[in-house]
Design an enzyme around this catalytic site. Structure first.
Site, mmCIF file in Angstrom:
data_model
loop_
_atom_site.group_PDB
_atom_site.id
_atom_site.type_symbol
_atom_site.label_atom_id
_atom_site.label_comp_id
_atom_site.label_asym_id
_atom_site.label_seq_id
_atom_site.Cartn_x
_atom_site.Cartn_y
_atom_site.Cartn_z
ATOM 1 N N ASP A 32 0.820 -1.224 0.000
ATOM 2 C CA ASP A 32 0.000 0.000 0.000
ATOM 3 C C ASP A 32 0.856 1.278 0.000
ATOM 4 O O ASP A 32 0.651 2.165 0.843
ATOM 5 C CB ASP A 32 -0.916 0.045 1.241
ATOM 6 C CG ASP A 32 -1.717 -1.231 1.442
ATOM 7 O OD1 ASP A 32 -2.179 -1.801 0.441
ATOM 8 O OD2 ASP A 32 -1.896 -1.639 2.602
ATOM 9 N N GLU A 242 -11.665 -0.030 -3.227
ATOM 10 C CA GLU A 242 -10.796 0.501 -2.160
ATOM 11 C C GLU A 242 -9.578 1.166 -2.801
ATOM 12 O O GLU A 242 -9.471 1.263 -4.031
ATOM 13 C CB GLU A 242 -10.342 -0.629 -1.223
ATOM 14 C CG GLU A 242 -9.454 -1.671 -1.902
ATOM 15 C CD GLU A 242 -9.025 -2.812 -0.987
ATOM 16 O OE1 GLU A 242 -9.408 -2.848 0.197
ATOM 17 O OE2 GLU A 242 -8.296 -3.694 -1.477
HETATM 18 O O1 FUB Z 1 -3.278 -3.565 3.440
HETATM 19 C C1 FUB Z 1 -4.581 -3.796 3.903
HETATM 20 C C2 FUB Z 1 -5.581 -3.460 2.859
HETATM 21 O O2 FUB Z 1 -5.352 -4.248 1.692
HETATM 22 C C3 FUB Z 1 -5.524 -2.037 2.355
HETATM 23 O O3 FUB Z 1 -6.075 -1.113 3.231
HETATM 24 C C4 FUB Z 1 -6.229 -2.203 1.072
HETATM 25 O O4 FUB Z 1 -6.146 -1.120 0.210
HETATM 26 C C5 FUB Z 1 -5.592 -3.451 0.531
HETATM 27 O O5 FUB Z 1 -4.366 -3.198 -0.080
#
Ligand code: FUB
Length: 339
Positions: A32, A242
């Site tokens: 991320d 997301e």
């Molecule tokens: O790293 C945890 C979660 O997985 C992140 O918040 C999302 O965007 C995905 O990458």
């Protein structure tokens, strides 16, 4: 150039290409990556993955991260420096579990680290911590940002200094459990469960002058198709899941995000930072691993995307960050990246 040693030029090009396909960090797992140029240096704010021994599930419990490391580079392709632990969950007064994808911003001599974390009731909120140094250590505020929820904060400062936070993620990110403005513990575990209705939107709020609280309402980041109709819940290849990011290119606002269960990075273009945005396509094919999450920055006139895959571990929750070049075509579209 005339007289230049071609062998040296070729070596440099090969080195840069090699760098652009390799993990940036190999001694710990990182994911991320939110990248920024602060004071002429590139800083990367990633999640710090580790194996907590928790079985994989759709809620993302196996992403059990508990601290952040910050990295810096003098240039793309340069040495990557690990600045050590910048914030630990044990030092966040309101914290429960799961420090997920963070972002950072700078204003008036202070650096701000924004992070999603489940509170003691297991509800994701967004917190903020401050430091005088871009690499930390950061000190967390006593409470999460009032009115914040869900995950994946991405902070964008427009040319006039107005700053916006984009946030949200469905499934384990709990966005769907806030559909009616209040957290519903018994709500859906995936999306709004209405396939033919408009998909759940990412959220955006203006940050106040102190950068510590929202200033104004939490708004929807609406993504319409080319006919002006909102993308639908069943449109898994295109709807928001997301991992949002915002960058401005040639006066247009590019809202970029992950489609989650279909594993693409997609983009939508708008005339204002708050939208509405028109869906413009995918710009990155799925990486190795379930999740896909990115950031986009300009360095010395070239654009780069920071992202992650699972090359080092082969396990979806033990990821490694990478960087590669991103190209805007003359017509404003983004060239497809095939990682
Ligand atoms: O790293 C945890 C979660 O997985 C992140 O918040 C999302 O965007 C995905 O990458």
């Amino acid at each position: 150039k005339e007289g230049e040693d071609t062998a040296t030029v070729n070596d440099t090009v090969q080195e840069e290409k090699k760098f652009l396909t390799e993990p940036l960090v190999t001694d710990i797992y990182t994911a991320d990556p939110s990248a920024h140029v602060f004071d002429g240096k590139i800083y990367i704010y990633p999640s710090h993955d580790y194996d907590a021994g928790i079985a994989e599930n759709d809620n993302g419990d196996h992403f059990a991260m508990k601290d952040y490391h910050i990295f810096s580079m003098d240039s793309i392709g340069g040495k990557v420096t690990d600045h050590g632990v910048a914030l630990d969950v044990k030092d966040i007064p309101w914290g429960g579990r799961q420090l997920w994808a963070p972002d950072a911003a700078y204003k008036n001599g202070t650096y701000y680290l924004y992070f999603p974390l489940k509170d003691k009731n297991d509800v994701f909120k967004i917190g903020v911590a401050t430091s005088k140094n871009p690499a930390g250590p950061f000190k967390a505020e006593k409470e999460p940002i009032k009115g914040s929820f869900s995950i994946d904060p991405a902070v964008f400062m427009d040319d006039d200094g107005t700053t916006y936070m984009y946030f949200g993620g469905i499934w384990g990110g709990q966005l769907q459990q806030w559909e009616n403005g209040k957290y519903d513990a018994n709500g859906s575990k995936t999306d709004n469960e209405k396939p033919d209705s408009p998909a759940l939107n990412c959220k955006v709020a203006k940050l106040g002058k102190d950068m510590l609280q929202f200033d104004g309402p939490v708004m929807d980041v609406v993504i319409n198709d080319s006919l002006g109709k909102p993308l639908l819940t069943s449109d898994h290849d295109r709807r928001f899941f997301e991992g949002s990011w915002m960058h401005k290119y040639n006066g247009k606002y590019y809202f970029t995000y992950s489609t989650g269960d279909t594993h693409y990075l997609a983009y939508a273009i708008g005339d204002k930072p708050t939208g509405p945005f028109t869906y413009a396509g995918h710009f990155m094919q799925p990486v190795q691993g379930w999740t896909t999450h990115h950031s986009i920055i300009e360095v010395d006139g070239k654009w780069y995307i920071f992202y992650h895959d699972t090359e080092l571990s082969g396990k979806t929750h033990l990821r490694n960050i990478k960087v590669t070049e991103l190209t805007h075509n003359p017509d404003g579209t983004i060239e497809m990246i095939n990682p």
